[in-house]
Design a protein around this motif. Sequence first.
Motif, PDB file in Angstrom:
ATOM      1  N   VAL A   1       7.337  10.525   7.118  1.00  0.00           N
ATOM      2  CA  VAL A   1       6.289  11.540   6.972  1.00  0.00           C
ATOM      3  C   VAL A   1       5.366  11.199   5.809  1.00  0.00           C
ATOM      4  O   VAL A   1       4.136  11.265   5.934  1.00  0.00           O
ATOM      5  N   MET A   2       5.952  10.793   4.699  1.00  0.00           N
ATOM      6  CA  MET A   2       5.133  10.455   3.535  1.00  0.00           C
ATOM      7  C   MET A   2       4.188   9.303   3.849  1.00  0.00           C
ATOM      8  O   MET A   2       3.006   9.336   3.516  1.00  0.00           O
ATOM      9  N   LYS A   3       4.708   8.275   4.491  1.00  0.00           N
ATOM     10  CA  LYS A   3       3.870   7.117   4.786  1.00  0.00           C
ATOM     11  C   LYS A   3       2.740   7.467   5.756  1.00  0.00           C
ATOM     12  O   LYS A   3       1.618   7.001   5.616  1.00  0.00           O
ATOM     13  N   THR A   4       3.060   8.291   6.730  1.00  0.00           N
ATOM     14  CA  THR A   4       2.029   8.690   7.692  1.00  0.00           C
ATOM     15  C   THR A   4       0.914   9.435   6.971  1.00  0.00           C
ATOM     16  O   THR A   4      -0.275   9.180   7.196  1.00  0.00           O
ATOM     17  N   ALA A   5       1.312  10.352   6.085  1.00  0.00           N
ATOM     18  CA  ALA A   5       0.327  11.121   5.338  1.00  0.00           C
ATOM     19  C   ALA A   5      -0.477  10.228   4.388  1.00  0.00           C
ATOM     20  O   ALA A   5      -1.694  10.366   4.268  1.00  0.00           O
ATOM     21  N   LEU A   6       0.197   9.289   3.739  1.00  0.00           N
ATOM     22  CA  LEU A   6      -0.509   8.379   2.825  1.00  0.00           C
ATOM     23  C   LEU A   6      -1.519   7.519   3.580  1.00  0.00           C
ATOM     24  O   LEU A   6      -2.558   7.141   3.033  1.00  0.00           O
TER      25      LEU A   6
ATOM     26  N   TYR B   1       0.826  -1.201   0.000  1.00  0.00           N
ATOM     27  CA  TYR B   1       0.000   0.000   0.000  1.00  0.00           C
ATOM     28  C   TYR B   1       0.860   1.251   0.000  1.00  0.00           C
ATOM     29  O   TYR B   1       0.622   2.190  -0.780  1.00  0.00           O
ATOM     30  N   ASN B   2       1.875   1.282   0.847  1.00  0.00           N
ATOM     31  CA  ASN B   2       2.728   2.456   0.937  1.00  0.00           C
ATOM     32  C   ASN B   2       3.575   2.668  -0.313  1.00  0.00           C
ATOM     33  O   ASN B   2       4.073   3.763  -0.547  1.00  0.00           O
ATOM     34  N   GLN B   3       3.728   1.614  -1.087  1.00  0.00           N
ATOM     35  CA  GLN B   3       4.438   1.742  -2.358  1.00  0.00           C
ATOM     36  C   GLN B   3       3.488   2.188  -3.464  1.00  0.00           C
ATOM     37  O   GLN B   3       3.921   2.350  -4.602  1.00  0.00           O
TER      38      GLN B   3
ATOM     39  N   GLY C   1      -6.406   0.156  -2.100  1.00  0.00           N
ATOM     40  CA  GLY C   1      -7.084   0.185  -0.806  1.00  0.00           C
ATOM     41  C   GLY C   1      -7.561  -1.200  -0.447  1.00  0.00           C
ATOM     42  O   GLY C   1      -7.288  -2.179  -1.144  1.00  0.00           O
ATOM     43  N   ALA C   2      -8.284  -1.283   0.655  1.00  0.00           N
ATOM     44  CA  ALA C   2      -8.744  -2.585   1.150  1.00  0.00           C
ATOM     45  C   ALA C   2      -9.654  -3.288   0.148  1.00  0.00           C
ATOM     46  O   ALA C   2      -9.628  -4.502   0.002  1.00  0.00           O
ATOM     47  N   ASP C   3     -10.458  -2.480  -0.560  1.00  0.00           N
ATOM     48  CA  ASP C   3     -11.400  -3.049  -1.522  1.00  0.00           C
ATOM     49  C   ASP C   3     -10.727  -3.823  -2.631  1.00  0.00           C
ATOM     50  O   ASP C   3     -11.336  -4.709  -3.229  1.00  0.00           O
ATOM     51  N   ASP C   4      -9.491  -3.451  -2.900  1.00  0.00           N
ATOM     52  CA  ASP C   4      -8.813  -4.048  -4.035  1.00  0.00           C
ATOM     53  C   ASP C   4      -8.261  -5.443  -3.716  1.00  0.00           C
ATOM     54  O   ASP C   4      -7.963  -6.217  -4.599  1.00  0.00           O
ATOM     55  N   VAL C   5      -8.119  -5.734  -2.436  1.00  0.00           N
ATOM     56  CA  VAL C   5      -7.469  -6.983  -2.029  1.00  0.00           C
ATOM     57  C   VAL C   5      -8.469  -8.134  -2.017  1.00  0.00           C
ATOM     58  O   VAL C   5      -9.512  -8.050  -1.381  1.00  0.00           O
ATOM     59  N   SER C   6      -8.142  -9.206  -2.712  1.00  0.00           N
ATOM     60  CA  SER C   6      -9.046 -10.363  -2.683  1.00  0.00           C
ATOM     61  C   SER C   6      -8.574 -11.436  -1.703  1.00  0.00           C
ATOM     62  O   SER C   6      -9.393 -12.120  -1.101  1.00  0.00           O
ATOM     63  N   SER C   7      -7.264 -11.564  -1.538  1.00  0.00           N
ATOM     64  CA  SER C   7      -6.783 -12.517  -0.516  1.00  0.00           C
ATOM     65  C   SER C   7      -5.348 -12.199  -0.101  1.00  0.00           C
ATOM     66  O   SER C   7      -4.596 -11.564  -0.843  1.00  0.00           O
TER      67      SER C   7
ATOM     68  N   VAL D   1       6.213   0.744  10.546  1.00  0.00           N
ATOM     69  CA  VAL D   1       5.152   1.625  10.058  1.00  0.00           C
ATOM     70  C   VAL D   1       4.329   0.931   8.971  1.00  0.00           C
ATOM     71  O   VAL D   1       3.110   1.116   8.893  1.00  0.00           O
ATOM     72  N   ASP D   2       4.976   0.106   8.173  1.00  0.00           N
ATOM     73  CA  ASP D   2       4.207  -0.640   7.165  1.00  0.00           C
ATOM     74  C   ASP D   2       3.242  -1.618   7.830  1.00  0.00           C
ATOM     75  O   ASP D   2       2.129  -1.830   7.325  1.00  0.00           O
ATOM     76  N   LYS D   3       3.628  -2.199   8.930  1.00  0.00           N
ATOM     77  CA  LYS D   3       2.714  -3.121   9.620  1.00  0.00           C
ATOM     78  C   LYS D   3       1.502  -2.369  10.162  1.00  0.00           C
ATOM     79  O   LYS D   3       0.378  -2.884  10.149  1.00  0.00           O
ATOM     80  N   VAL D   4       1.723  -1.153  10.618  1.00  0.00           N
ATOM     81  CA  VAL D   4       0.585  -0.348  11.079  1.00  0.00           C
ATOM     82  C   VAL D   4      -0.344  -0.052   9.900  1.00  0.00           C
ATOM     83  O   VAL D   4      -1.574  -0.175  10.008  1.00  0.00           O
ATOM     84  N   ALA D   5       0.251   0.308   8.761  1.00  0.00           N
ATOM     85  CA  ALA D   5      -0.557   0.580   7.563  1.00  0.00           C
ATOM     86  C   ALA D   5      -1.345  -0.662   7.164  1.00  0.00           C
ATOM     87  O   ALA D   5      -2.516  -0.582   6.781  1.00  0.00           O
TER      88      ALA D   5
END
Lengths: 290, 290
Positions: free
Chosen positions: A221-226, A73-75, A80-86, A191-195
């Motif tokens: 900062v970018m990841k937090t904002a994203l 996601y951060n990349q 978003g969540a809707d896009d993930v099927s599994s 931070v990626d795990k939090v995302a």
Amino acid sequence: MPIRDDFPDYLLAPDPRGSALSRAMSGIDQNGQAKNINVVEERPLTIFLNSQEIVTAMTIGDYPKYLALGFLYNQGMLSGADDVSSVQYDDELKTVVVRTKSQTDYEEKLKKKTRTSGCAVGTVFGDMMDGLQGVTLPAAEVRTSWLYALADKINRTPSLYLEAGAIHGTVLCQQDRPLVYMEDVGRHNAVDKVAGWLLAEQATAADKILYTTGRLTSEMVMKTALMGIPVLVSRSGFTAWAVEIAQDVGLTLVGRMRGQRFVCLAGHERLIRDADVSISTDSASLDSGR
Amino acid sequence: MPIRDDFPDYLLAPDPRGSALSRAMSGIDQNGQAKNINVVEERPLTIFLNSQEIVTAMTIGDYPKYLALGFLYNQGMLSGADDVSSVQYDDELKTVVVRTKSQTDYEEKLKKKTRTSGCAVGTVFGDMMDGLQGVTLPAAEVRTSWLYALADKINRTPSLYLEAGAIHGTVLCQQDRPLVYMEDVGRHNAVDKVAGWLLAEQATAADKILYTTGRLTSEMVMKTALMGIPVLVSRSGFTAWAVEIAQDVGLTLVGRMRGQRFVCLAGHERLIRDADVSISTDSASLDSGR
């Protein structure tokens, strides 16, 4: 039922005695005496997006699915969540496969890598900056009393950091309550795990605060904002670019927070100074220098 | 003529007043008072190997050529100093081009990235492990009195870390003398700059000690071994894999060094305990927690 009786706010918190996360190793001390210490594990985890191998991350291995989701996601590789099927994790192969409903083709993107200051291989730097274009962070109110309470609780929460050293923590908080405490050997994994958690749980980000033990760099900062979180706090220092980005996207950036002292270099309009700073009670915090 | 009168051993040492490396930024403190602090700069640097763009690194920007050389070497993309025909830095474009006598083609390698715990985008993990196969580290003698002296001198050396926070330092040392002190926003940039210096100066690695403020991770250990340096020391903690690799390649790994205390988890046969540890004089070191 809280997961920790002593810190009832946590939805997820470190388990320092989690046997798979650290290991006793033996050596010698300064006196030549045998010494056993607990050291944190570090293992490779290969992340696939559909059929494409994206990256191998070195991680303590506690939340491979959240790490994969958050990283992608951060990349900018997941909308978003809707896009993930599994999301499938194979513990033997140490791989996570994230499958999406839409088609993906990141071979081109994978050619351009940015090595950031913050441990993130594969950051498609241009994409992250692009991803920030549309970001608007909510007004939100941040009471300094909450920040002090958070720092105090987080510093006292048993963690691998305290037990075994060598790792960084990032904690998703709400007001004065720490909720999700992620740790890892690299601060960007944390931070990626939090995302990934926010995505998987489809939780609101706008009313959250992100607290980290690590440095406030451009990538943090970018990841937090994203993620849509309007406040980022650390006891460590800043880089100039991190501050500029925070100012551009309207993020509240608080650093060098020790005891009751801090410096806010962006977004100070959100701060409400409701704590009595004349009481100089420096909590028994892990003063990590800078 | 030493570059620093107060620390005459240094060949290269930080220049905290280097105006391009940090910047004054203004914000507010906990009392709502205006506050100016010095924060370190962070800028992108794009590294090319011949005509191929390899990576963009976020760096403080002080030694772009050493960073490029060291990064490429540690990725296994340069065989050694002999292979390099030129290194050109363009300050406007913020690019470094390293040209080699032999032909290179790393498109395939660039497809497989490893995100390590330690901030190194583009680490071709498999290659690093392969690169370690042939490594033999020299016997060497390491006196604990040297380690204490090094820690003391390094802690007292004015650095960006002390001034502006937010960065990691890695110092190439010989016996009790710190020689080359590199800093950067990511600890792997700092170690890559040391590798680049060793390469560019064609200096001996076998009689050196590497001291770092950062965590002892698998990547730090691998890079130290690839450089041919037999001893790696940190005041911070370890990961289990870092220890295993150190044991496999015969590296002396000393961590959690504060004052006179330390733990050695690999290669302790090199250690000569010649310091009097009954004198508990904890130097005024930056105790960075774990």
